[in-house]
Design a protein around this motif. Structure first.
Motif, PDB file in Angstrom:
ATOM      1  N   ASN A  61       0.853  -1.189   0.000  1.00  0.00           N
ATOM      2  CA  ASN A  61       0.000   0.000   0.000  1.00  0.00           C
ATOM      3  C   ASN A  61       0.885   1.234   0.000  1.00  0.00           C
ATOM      4  N   ASN A  62       0.285   2.390  -0.097  1.00  0.00           N
ATOM      5  CA  ASN A  62       1.057   3.640  -0.052  1.00  0.00           C
ATOM      6  C   ASN A  62       0.621   4.506   1.133  1.00  0.00           C
ATOM      7  N   LEU A  63       0.188   3.855   2.202  1.00  0.00           N
ATOM      8  CA  LEU A  63      -0.306   4.562   3.372  1.00  0.00           C
ATOM      9  C   LEU A  63       0.835   5.051   4.261  1.00  0.00           C
ATOM     10  N   ALA A  64       0.559   6.120   4.977  1.00  0.00           N
ATOM     11  CA  ALA A  64       1.475   6.641   5.987  1.00  0.00           C
ATOM     12  C   ALA A  64       0.685   6.837   7.279  1.00  0.00           C
ATOM     13  N   MET A  65       1.381   6.776   8.401  1.00  0.00           N
ATOM     14  CA  MET A  65       0.746   6.977   9.706  1.00  0.00           C
ATOM     15  C   MET A  65       0.483   8.454   9.937  1.00  0.00           C
ATOM     16  N   SER A  66      -0.563   8.740  10.723  1.00  0.00           N
ATOM     17  CA  SER A  66      -0.828  10.129  11.110  1.00  0.00           C
ATOM     18  C   SER A  66      -1.546  10.144  12.452  1.00  0.00           C
ATOM     19  N   GLY A  67      -1.543  11.305  13.085  1.00  0.00           N
ATOM     20  CA  GLY A  67      -2.301  11.505  14.310  1.00  0.00           C
ATOM     21  C   GLY A  67      -1.657  10.940  15.563  1.00  0.00           C
ATOM     22  N   PRO A  68      -2.387  11.021  16.673  1.00  0.00           N
ATOM     23  CA  PRO A  68      -1.879  10.561  17.966  1.00  0.00           C
ATOM     24  C   PRO A  68      -1.514   9.072  17.986  1.00  0.00           C
ATOM     25  N   ALA A  69      -2.244   8.239  17.256  1.00  0.00           N
ATOM     26  CA  ALA A  69      -1.923   6.811  17.233  1.00  0.00           C
ATOM     27  C   ALA A  69      -0.555   6.575  16.611  1.00  0.00           C
ATOM     28  N   ALA A  70      -0.187   7.377  15.623  1.00  0.00           N
ATOM     29  CA  ALA A  70       1.139   7.254  15.009  1.00  0.00           C
ATOM     30  C   ALA A  70       2.217   7.568  16.033  1.00  0.00           C
ATOM     31  N   THR A  71       2.020   8.633  16.792  1.00  0.00           N
ATOM     32  CA  THR A  71       2.984   9.001  17.826  1.00  0.00           C
ATOM     33  C   THR A  71       3.101   7.892  18.864  1.00  0.00           C
ATOM     34  N   ASP A  72       1.963   7.372  19.321  1.00  0.00           N
ATOM     35  CA  ASP A  72       1.957   6.304  20.311  1.00  0.00           C
ATOM     36  C   ASP A  72       2.671   5.075  19.781  1.00  0.00           C
ATOM     37  N   TYR A  73       2.381   4.697  18.558  1.00  0.00           N
ATOM     38  CA  TYR A  73       3.006   3.508  17.956  1.00  0.00           C
ATOM     39  C   TYR A  73       4.520   3.692  17.837  1.00  0.00           C
ATOM     40  N   ILE A  74       4.941   4.834  17.351  1.00  0.00           N
ATOM     41  CA  ILE A  74       6.381   5.083  17.165  1.00  0.00           C
ATOM     42  C   ILE A  74       7.099   5.049  18.512  1.00  0.00           C
ATOM     43  N   LEU A  75       6.546   5.707  19.509  1.00  0.00           N
ATOM     44  CA  LEU A  75       7.179   5.711  20.837  1.00  0.00           C
ATOM     45  C   LEU A  75       7.188   4.320  21.470  1.00  0.00           C
ATOM     46  N   ALA A  76       6.117   3.565  21.274  1.00  0.00           N
ATOM     47  CA  ALA A  76       6.042   2.220  21.841  1.00  0.00           C
ATOM     48  C   ALA A  76       6.984   1.252  21.136  1.00  0.00           C
ATOM     49  N   SER A  77       7.223   1.459  19.849  1.00  0.00           N
ATOM     50  CA  SER A  77       8.062   0.527  19.101  1.00  0.00           C
ATOM     51  C   SER A  77       9.547   0.903  19.142  1.00  0.00           C
ATOM     52  N   THR A  78       9.862   2.080  19.634  1.00  0.00           N
ATOM     53  CA  THR A  78      11.261   2.490  19.778  1.00  0.00           C
ATOM     54  C   THR A  78      11.459   3.061  21.175  1.00  0.00           C
ATOM     55  N   PRO A  79      11.491   2.192  22.192  1.00  0.00           N
ATOM     56  CA  PRO A  79      11.549   2.662  23.576  1.00  0.00           C
ATOM     57  C   PRO A  79      12.799   3.484  23.903  1.00  0.00           C
ATOM     58  N   ASP A  80      13.858   3.398  23.114  1.00  0.00           N
ATOM     59  CA  ASP A  80      15.057   4.181  23.379  1.00  0.00           C
ATOM     60  C   ASP A  80      14.824   5.669  23.189  1.00  0.00           C
ATOM     61  N   LEU A  81      13.743   6.048  22.513  1.00  0.00           N
ATOM     62  CA  LEU A  81      13.449   7.458  22.291  1.00  0.00           C
ATOM     63  C   LEU A  81      12.841   8.114  23.523  1.00  0.00           C
TER      64      LEU A  81
END
Length: 85
Positions: free
Chosen positions: A64-84
């Motif tokens: 697909n050509n989808l990109a993440m957006s919104g608060p869920a994107a932020t939550d997902y990124i922070l949860a998947s990269t805990p070193d941040l």
């Protein structure tokens, strides 16, 4: 998954405005979906249900050509990269 539930997820957590060359992988889509459900206090459906719902909207989970957006994107990124954090 109800159509309202899925429709809200699409509107609030994904975009095609920022076209991604690779789109989101199936794992990223499900992770984004579970983050969105967590933020909205909803029980996530199993991955298979999400894939069916995506295909109903002519979205292929692995292609697909989808990109993440919104608060869920932020939550997902922070949860998947805990070193941040």
């Amino acid at each position: 998954m109800t159509s309202t539930h899925f429709g809200r997820f699409l509107l609030e957590a994904m975009t095609t405005d920022r076209v991604s060359e690779s789109g989101l992988t199936a794992d990223e889509l499900y992770g984004l979906y579970t983050s969105w459900c967590l933020l909205n206090r909803l029980q996530p459906e199993p991955p298979q249900e999400l894939w069916v719902a995506l295909r109903t909207e002519q979205i292929e989970p692995g292609n697909n050509n989808l990109a993440m957006s919104g608060p869920a994107a932020t939550d997902y990124i922070l949860a998947s990269t805990p070193d941040l954090v």
